[in-house]
Design a protein around this motif. Structure first.
Motif, short mmCIF file in Angstrom:
data_model
loop_
_atom_site.label_atom_id
_atom_site.label_comp_id
_atom_site.label_asym_id
_atom_site.label_seq_id
_atom_site.Cartn_x
_atom_site.Cartn_y
_atom_site.Cartn_z
N ALA A 56 53.23 29.15 26.44
CA ALA A 56 54.58 28.81 26.89
C ALA A 56 54.56 28.41 28.37
CB ALA A 56 55.53 29.99 26.67
N LYS A 57 53.81 29.14 29.17
CA LYS A 57 53.70 28.80 30.59
C LYS A 57 53.04 27.43 30.77
CE LYS A 57 53.46 33.48 32.44
NZ LYS A 57 52.62 34.46 33.13
N THR A 58 51.99 27.17 29.99
CA THR A 58 51.30 25.89 30.06
C THR A 58 52.23 24.76 29.64
OG1 THR A 58 49.21 27.00 29.54
CG2 THR A 58 49.25 24.63 29.33
N ALA A 59 52.99 24.96 28.59
CA ALA A 59 53.92 23.94 28.13
C ALA A 59 55.00 23.68 29.19
CB ALA A 59 54.56 24.36 26.81
N ALA A 60 55.49 24.74 29.81
CA ALA A 60 56.51 24.58 30.85
C ALA A 60 55.93 23.84 32.05
CB ALA A 60 57.06 25.94 31.27
N LEU A 61 54.68 24.18 32.42
CA LEU A 61 54.03 23.50 33.54
C LEU A 61 53.81 22.03 33.23
CD1 LEU A 61 52.75 23.74 36.33
CD2 LEU A 61 50.61 24.39 35.22
N ASN A 62 53.38 21.72 32.02
CA ASN A 62 53.18 20.31 31.63
C ASN A 62 54.50 19.55 31.63
OD1 ASN A 62 50.43 20.56 31.38
ND2 ASN A 62 50.49 21.04 29.19
N ALA A 63 55.57 20.20 31.15
CA ALA A 63 56.89 19.55 31.16
C ALA A 63 57.34 19.30 32.60
CB ALA A 63 57.91 20.41 30.43
N PHE A 64 57.08 20.25 33.49
CA PHE A 64 57.44 20.08 34.90
C PHE A 64 56.64 18.95 35.53
CE2 PHE A 64 56.68 21.19 39.38
CZ PHE A 64 57.99 21.18 39.84
N ARG A 65 55.35 18.89 35.24
CA ARG A 65 54.52 17.81 35.79
C ARG A 65 54.99 16.46 35.27
NH1 ARG A 65 48.74 20.81 35.13
NH2 ARG A 65 48.89 22.06 37.02
N LYS A 66 55.34 16.41 33.99
CA LYS A 66 55.81 15.15 33.42
C LYS A 66 57.14 14.74 34.06
CE LYS A 66 57.15 12.79 29.25
NZ LYS A 66 57.72 12.91 27.95
N ALA A 67 58.01 15.70 34.30
CA ALA A 67 59.32 15.41 34.91
C ALA A 67 59.16 14.92 36.34
CB ALA A 67 60.21 16.63 34.87
N ASN A 68 58.16 15.43 37.05
CA ASN A 68 57.94 15.04 38.44
C ASN A 68 56.98 13.88 38.60
OD1 ASN A 68 59.72 16.83 39.55
ND2 ASN A 68 58.23 18.47 39.66
N SER A 69 56.53 13.32 37.50
CA SER A 69 55.60 12.21 37.57
C SER A 69 56.28 11.00 38.20
CB SER A 69 55.11 11.86 36.16
OG SER A 69 54.35 10.68 36.20
N ALA A 70 55.64 10.38 39.18
CA ALA A 70 56.22 9.24 39.90
C ALA A 70 56.21 7.98 39.04
CB ALA A 70 55.46 9.00 41.19
N THR A 71 55.38 7.93 38.04
CA THR A 71 55.29 6.73 37.21
C THR A 71 56.19 6.79 35.99
OG1 THR A 71 53.42 7.66 35.99
CG2 THR A 71 52.92 6.31 37.92
N ASP A 72 56.91 7.89 35.84
CA ASP A 72 57.81 8.05 34.70
C ASP A 72 58.96 7.04 34.85
OD1 ASP A 72 59.06 9.02 32.47
OD2 ASP A 72 60.02 10.69 33.52
N PRO A 73 59.16 6.15 33.86
CA PRO A 73 60.21 5.13 33.99
C PRO A 73 61.62 5.72 34.06
CG PRO A 73 59.05 4.92 31.89
CD PRO A 73 58.38 6.00 32.66
N ASP A 74 61.84 6.82 33.35
CA ASP A 74 63.16 7.46 33.41
C ASP A 74 63.43 7.98 34.82
OD1 ASP A 74 63.66 6.95 30.77
OD2 ASP A 74 62.91 8.90 30.08
N LYS A 75 62.41 8.59 35.41
CA LYS A 75 62.58 9.12 36.77
C LYS A 75 62.79 7.98 37.76
CE LYS A 75 60.79 12.07 40.28
NZ LYS A 75 59.88 13.08 40.69
N LEU A 76 62.03 6.90 37.60
CA LEU A 76 62.21 5.76 38.49
C LEU A 76 63.62 5.19 38.37
CD1 LEU A 76 58.78 3.92 38.10
CD2 LEU A 76 59.57 5.32 40.01
#
Length: 123
Positions: free
Chosen positions: A19-39
Motif C-alpha cells: 500500500a505504501k509503495t502504491a501510494a508512493l508510485n501514485a504520488f510520483r505519477k501525480a508529480n511527474s512533469a511530463t504528465d499531460p494532465d498536470k501540464l
C-alpha cells in the motif's frame, strides 16, 4: 468468529508495504512533469493567474484615474472658492476705500464751511 480469514503479521506487513509503495508510485505519477494532465492543469493555472493579474492592474488603473479626476475636481473647487474669496476681499477693500474717500470729502467740506464762517465773522 469476528474475522473469517487468518491474517498473520507477515501478511499484514506485506500488505502495508504494498500500500505504501502504491501510494508512493501514485504520488510520483501525480508529480511527474511530463504528465499531460498536470501540464494542462499548470497551463490553466498560469492562465488564471495572468487573468487575475490583468484584472488587478485594470482595477489599479481605474482607481488611479478616479483619484486623478477627484483631485482635478477638488483643485477646480478650491480655485473657485479662492476666486470667490478674492472677489469678496476686493469688494470689501473697494467699499473701505470709498468710505474713506467720502469721509475725507465730508471733512474737506466741513473745513471749507468753517473757513467761510471764520472769514465772514472776520476773525
Amino acid at each position: 468468529m469476528k474475522y473469517a480469514t487468518n491474517n498473520d503479521l507477515s501478511k499484514r506487513l506485506t500488505a502495508a508495504t504494498e500500500a505504501k509503495t502504491a501510494a508512493l508510485n501514485a504520488f510520483r505519477k501525480a508529480n511527474s512533469a511530463t504528465d499531460p494532465d498536470k501540464l494542462a492543469r499548470l497551463a490553466e493555472r498560469a492562465a488564471v493567474t495572468a487573468a487575475r493579474e490583468d484584472r488587478r492592474r485594470e482595477r489599479e488603473r481605474v482607481k488611479l484615474a478616479e483619484a486623478k479626476e477627484v483631485a482635478e475636481r477638488q483643485a477646480a473647487a478650491d480655485a473657485a472658492v479662492q476666486a470667490e474669496i478674492d472677489a469678496r476681499q476686493k469688494a470689501e477693500q473697494s467699499m473701505i476705500s470709498r468710505v474713506i474717500e467720502d469721509e475725507a470729502a465730508r471733512k474737506a467740506a466741513r473745513d471749507a464751511r468753517y473757513a467761510n464762517r471764520k472769514a465772514r465773522i472776520g476773525r
